[in-house]
Every structure is written in structure tokens, then in C-alpha cells.
Design a protein around this motif. Sequence first.
Motif, PDB file in Angstrom:
ATOM      1  N   SER A 134      -0.717   0.571  -4.720  1.00 45.25           N
ATOM      2  CA  SER A 134      -1.106  -0.711  -4.099  1.00 45.25           C
ATOM      3  C   SER A 134      -2.030  -1.537  -5.004  1.00 45.25           C
TER       4      SER A 134
ATOM      5  N   GLY B   5       1.588  -1.792  -1.119  1.00 48.35           N
ATOM      6  CA  GLY B   5       0.595  -2.806  -1.452  1.00 48.35           C
ATOM      7  C   GLY B   5       1.053  -4.192  -1.023  1.00 48.35           C
TER       8      GLY B   5
ATOM      9  N   ASP C 275      -4.349  -4.478  -1.313  1.00 50.42           N
ATOM     10  CA  ASP C 275      -4.877  -3.574  -2.335  1.00 50.42           C
ATOM     11  C   ASP C 275      -5.805  -2.547  -1.679  1.00 50.42           C
TER      12      ASP C 275
END
Length: 700
Positions: free
Chosen positions: A519, A362, A525
Amino acid sequence: MPMTDALASGTATGTATHCPYCALQCGMTLRPSAAGPGLDVTERPDFPVNKGALCGKGRTAPALLSARVRLTEPLVRNRDSGRLEPASWDEALDAVAEGLTRAAQAHGRDAVAVFGGGGLTNEKAYSLGKFARLVLGTSQIDYNGRFCMSSAAAAHQRAFGLDRGLPFPLEDVAATGCLVLVGSNLAETMPPALRYITELRRRGGTLIVIDPRRTRTAEQADLHLQPRPGTDLALALGILHLVVADGRTDEAFIAERTTGWPQARAAAMAHWPELVERITGVPVPQLRAAAAMFCDAPTSMVLTARGPEQQSKGTDTVGAWINLCLATGRAGRPLSGYGCLTGQGNGQGGREHGQKADQLPGYRKLDDPAARAHVAEVWGVDPDVLPAPGRSAYELLDALGGDIKALLVSGSNPVVSAPRAAHVERRLRALDFLAVADVVLSETAALADVVLPVAQWAEESGTTTNLEGRVLLRRKAVEPPPGVRTDLEVLGALATRLGWEKGFPADPQEVFDELRRASAGGPADYSGISYRRIAEEDGVFWPCAEGSEGTRRLFLDGFATPDGRARFAEVSHRPSAEEPDADYPLYLTTGRVLAQYQSGAQTRRVETLNKAAPGPFVELHPRLAAQLGVGDGDPVAVTSRRGRAVAPARISRGIRDDTVFMPFHWPGEGRANTLTNPALDPTSRMPEFKVCAVRVEAAT
Ligand SMILES: Nc1nc2c(c(=O)[nH]1)N[C@H]1C(S)=C(S)[C@@H](COP(=O)(O)OP(=O)(O)OC[C@H]3O[C@@H](n4cnc5c(=O)[nH]c(N)nc54)[C@H](O)[C@@H]3O)O[C@H]1N2
Ligand SMILES: Nc1nc2c(c(=O)[nH]1)N[C@H]1C(S)=C(S)[C@@H](COP(=O)(O)OP(=O)(O)OC[C@H]3O[C@@H](n4cnc5c(=O)[nH]c(N)nc54)[C@H](O)[C@@H]3O)O[C@H]1N2
Ligand code: SF4
Ligand SMILES: [Mo]
């Protein structure tokens, strides 16, 4: 659509998927070949990025699947004969587990290292990082993307608080008023992207190309600036100086949306045009023309690629170009901005999910306690077991045989592609144990104690993230040959052997779902992205939190910094780590040709590509050739402080007469990286692939 259909989509008419090579990730359809076994590539005009267009590498990619060119059984080095010999999977995996365990037991966990690749899918990159941190418990993992976009990534982070190659989709490039391409030869490195430039010109937009060579890309330009290698930082500052002197800055934008202008302005004002002409070799009238074109257009963009980035000051150089965008209000607004053209198939996603030395999935930072806590929870471990950040790619390779005793390589061929490659090759040979997972017997695999033959691209599903930050789905089109396993299966089998009891999923979709959770809430994201959504939407742009549509365009409402303002970089010109002198009087720069890809491990095995680009060459100006008494095609020797390479001369009026160029796709006598300088950028740890000092002679 049920989950499984996302993967099955389109099978009646062929399998809709993406090219195995570069960051454009062109859409293509694979169909069983009418002519016999194997697959044919057909166009996929509905996919928006390439709209059906493909380069020769993409068109011929199914040749890589042929058993003739690839590994189909594990190989283990016979201690007596010293040769690599076929072995069973159990023997090979046992040998890897033993080699890694022995090093860790004798010298500690950090004596075991992992080297990954930006061509690996998100699922593989994520699993490789998790494998290193949890199963091996080592901090020593990095990857070839360090050699690729790390300088642009660092500059992005510093200026905007977030690093996504392009903050807008490629279609915006066709609609901007003025496009500046700095050190990108996209006519050869992403040919289908040329259509965006043709469209830009058709709409009346202008193109500036900055490259020491008159490339096929430069031939398209309204203005081609031809600086000395390694001087882009001064060039950008010089243009900004003229913009300020002409009163063409956007003071309202600067006041509302940026910080750090007084310092950046002062640095630019110290780079007056005549000084910049002296440093760069670009005449003042051309600097003025560039400044005027950039400011006259209602919107403008700067896109950088490896030319300005692969320098020991790459981060600052990119920062200087971003400064120009910020000072003129050409960032965070529609059809304007700065972007980096990423390189490898998953150059973007490969740097987001944890195979980088300092990173967790992430795009989280490994040294951030909140990030460690989040990822540790997803992984079901105590945050304290996660190691600290490790070394960067070149530093890791340089430590082989020193405090690193065992190495697992997956998705890279550093014997050809690393800087100061002869030294790196010696370091690889100095290891107690080397395992390589690859599709073919690359030059690096040929040095290994164990070679693991893995499935690739059309033989398995997985996601990649293209240069626009668009997450795409590659679908499995054929079964891998018998005897071959997927990277995910290999990691799972090794994890079991190394005593990891929590399981290591081998199903890509299951891995992706875990990656989404890991993430979630991070800068990159992916939690709202699913295989199904990608299949339905031609890809989904991150950041994409659960329930979000995804983000096609970044920064329009504010930058990703804590105060929402972009940060000017305070940067000044400095010379390259190695400038020409009496012993080594010329610049060497390196790069790519159309028909070969990277270390050539894949494309050198494809006949039509090899015919088009059969071997290395040294591009040099006719004046220099005449001085050296060298004719076209004559062998020339290029010598740097690291070593000597020999390749035929290619005489061209398109290159500066103080510079020679070599492509880096070949091993052996003509290996460009025998010559290159591993001087590192202090922030990004990027080696200086694009500039070193050499001597050139006729070779006899
Ligand atoms: N055919 C092909 N396509 C590829 C690849 C490949 O290997 N082959 N690789 C993929 C990958 S991973 C990447 S990273 C991209 C790279 O894509 P590009 O960055 O476009 O490729 P390069 O040839 O490395 O470098 C681009 C240009 O930088 C110029 N250059 C050299 N030194 C300097 C300098 O000091 N300043 C400036 N301004 N320019 C300089 C070179 O002359 C060259 O024309 O391509 C991707 N696509
Ligand atoms: N002089 C010079 N050197 C450079 C550059 C330059 O411009 N000049 N550019 C640098 C850049 S930008 C880059 S990106 C690097 C790239 O350099 P490398 O890392 O050497 O790149 P590749 O040749 O793509 O190596 C990828 C390897 O992974 C294998 N592979 C393919 N698919 C899979 C898979 O699914 N799983 C596994 N396990 N393996 C797979 C391929 O067969 C190949 O052997 O080179 C860098 N080196
Ligand atoms: S441009 Fe890149 S992604 Fe497209 S076909 Fe060529 S190599 Fe493949
Ligand atoms: Mo790259």
C-alpha cells in the motif's frame, strides 16, 4: 512494547477487541464466562468510538463461537447421494484445487472466479485479492461491498480524488451545526452512534433526516423529509436551487477550492421547487426549511448511507449532495463536510486492498501501469502477469454457469443478499464447481460442492478499518474449535496445491507487514501503521505513510485531486430503472432491522436476536392496508417482475402510502431479494436495492 505484546495486550483483564459486525467496530472486552464455557462481552469505555456502548448484536456475539451453530469440519458433496458429507481437510482442499484447476484447464483462467466480503479483515481481503490475481491468475474477483458503498466510493473519488467513508472522526459529527442524514437509519444500524446525535442536539445543533419511512432515526430529527424512494437526486438539486436563489452560496470557496460550478449551478437551476415537489413528494415549504437549516448553521454536514446510494443513479445522487456541500463552502473545512456511513465491519478496508474487480492494494487502480509495477515488485512477479480489471459483483454472479465455471466464495451469502436472488441462486447451481469458506452453513454454503469451515473474529487476529478510516486491531481471544482453519491458512494450503511456490503467509501480522509495503505510496497508504501503534493509539487513521502520525481529518488543506480542487458533479434528475405502473403500482424499498445482520447467516443463529426479530415482514401504511383488506399480521404477497415473496403485514403510519418496505435478512418465501431489481449504476455498478415496482395483495 515488543511486537507480540500488541496482540497479547489486556489478557490479564480480558482481551480488548472489536465487534464482528458493523462498520462502527465498537470496542469490547472478551472475558472467559463466569457461567461456564465460552466468553462474555464486557464494555470497553476507554475506546473512543462507542465509549462502552454496544447494541444487542455486539453483546450476544460470543454465541457465534459456539460449536452448536457453526461448521467444525469440512464438507464435500457426495456425487452419488448428492449430499454434503464430512471429509478430512486434505480431501476437501484437494477437491477444491481439483475443481478450480479443471475449470481453468478446460475454459481458461477467467473461468474461475472469487467472491469476497467486506466483513473480512484487511489481511484476508488482501490475501484473497492476491490469491485470485497470482495463484488463480483470474481477473474475475469482486465482493459484496459492491452492493454496499460503491456508489458513495465512486462519488467520493470523482469529487475529492479520494474515498474514505468519513473524512473526519465521529466526534466531529457531535460538534457540527446541522447534520443531514440521507437514507441512514443509524438508530437501528449503528445504535451506539446515536450518542453523537444526542450530543449534537444538546449543543444546539439541528438534525435533518431524509427517509421514506419515519424510522427511529427520523424520530430524533428536527425536520424529517419523506421523499418517494429513488428521488434523492432531485431533492438535493431542489435544495441547492433554493440556496442559489436565496444568494446563500459561498462564492469565495467556490472560486478558490472547486471546479465545475457553472455546469452544476445550471443543472440545479433547472430543478425549481415545484418540479422537485412533484418528483419527490416533498412539499416546497419543507424544501425551504431544509435549505434554511443547512445554511443558517455555522457548519454543516451531509452523511449518506444505503438509502440514496443503492440506486441505479447512486453515484450521481451522492454527487448532488456533495454539490450542496461544495456550493455552501461546507467541505474541506473544520466540522463541515460530506461523508458516507460505511456498513460492514471492514467495509472501508475491504474496499482498499484488492478484492474489488478493478483494484490493487492501497486503493491502487489495476489499470494503472505504475500501480501494477509497484505491487508486482512487492509480490515478486512481472507486472504483465497481473490480470486486467474484471466484472462487478452482480455481473459476475450473473455470468456463473456461462463463461464462469468455478467459484470460490469467502465472506458472503449472495443467495439471500444479492439482487434478483432466485436468478442468482440458479446461476450458482449452474456452476461446475462451487467452494464456500464460511463459519456457518449459510444458504450459499448449502449449495457448494465443498464447504471449508473457517475461524472467525475472536479466534484470530487481524485489522479492520472502521467508517472513520481508523485502522483497528482485533485480537485473538480463544482458540478456534479443532477442525477449523483460518481463511489465511486455507488460502496458503490451496496456493501450495495449485503450484504456487513463493509461499502464502498464514500469520496475520506477516500479511499486514506485506500489505503495508504493497500500500506504500498509494491513496490508502498503511505503511506507517503497525499492530503495535494501533494497540497504543486506539487505532490509526489512514493515509499513514511511514513516519507519519496518520490523518484524522482529510481535505482541510486541499482536496486529493491533481489541482487540489474539489470537482462539482454535473447531474440531473432521472427516474429509477423501474417506476410504478398499472401492473406494479407501488414502490418496494428494502433495508434492515436492529436485531438481524445482513443475510442473517450469523444473527439468525443467535437465540435472543431471533426472538427480537423472528422473521420477515412487509411494512405498509394503514390506508394501503385498508385498500387491500389486510390486517396487521395477515400474510401479504408482494410481486415484482422478478418474482413473488410472502410475509406478514406490519401496518405503520410511518411509511408513505405509495411504498412498502421489507427487511432482507431472511431466505425462503419472505426473501426480499426475490423481488429486487439488478439494474446497475453505470459508474459504481451498484444494484438498485432501494427501489423497484411491485404489486401487493392479501395472500390466501
Ligand atoms: N442491525 C443491523 N445493522 C447493520 C446492518 C444490518 O444488517 N443490521 N448492516 C450493516 C451494513 S453492511 C450496512 S451497509 C449498514 C446500512 O445502514 P443503513 O443505510 O442505515 O440501513 P438500511 O436499512 O439499508 O437503509 C437505511 C434507510 O434508507 C431508507 N431508504 C429506503 N429507500 C430510500 C430512498 O430512496 N431514499 C432515502 N433517502 N432513503 C431510503 C430506508 O427506509 C432505511 O430506513 O448497516 C450496518 N449495520
Ligand atoms: N434487498 C437488499 N439487499 C441487500 C442490501 C439491502 O439494503 N437490501 N444491502 C446490501 C449490503 S449493504 C450488503 S453489505 C450485503 C451483505 O450481504 P452478505 O454478503 O450476504 O453479508 P453477510 O450476511 O454478512 O455474509 C457474510 C458471510 O460470511 C460469513 N463470515 C463471517 N465471518 C467470516 C470470516 O471471517 N471468514 C469467512 N470466510 N466467512 C465469514 C458469515 O457467516 C456469512 O455467511 O447485502 C446487500 N443486500
Ligand atoms: S453497533 Fe455495530 S459494531 Fe457496535 S455492537 Fe452493534 S453491531 Fe457491533
Ligand atoms: Mo453493507
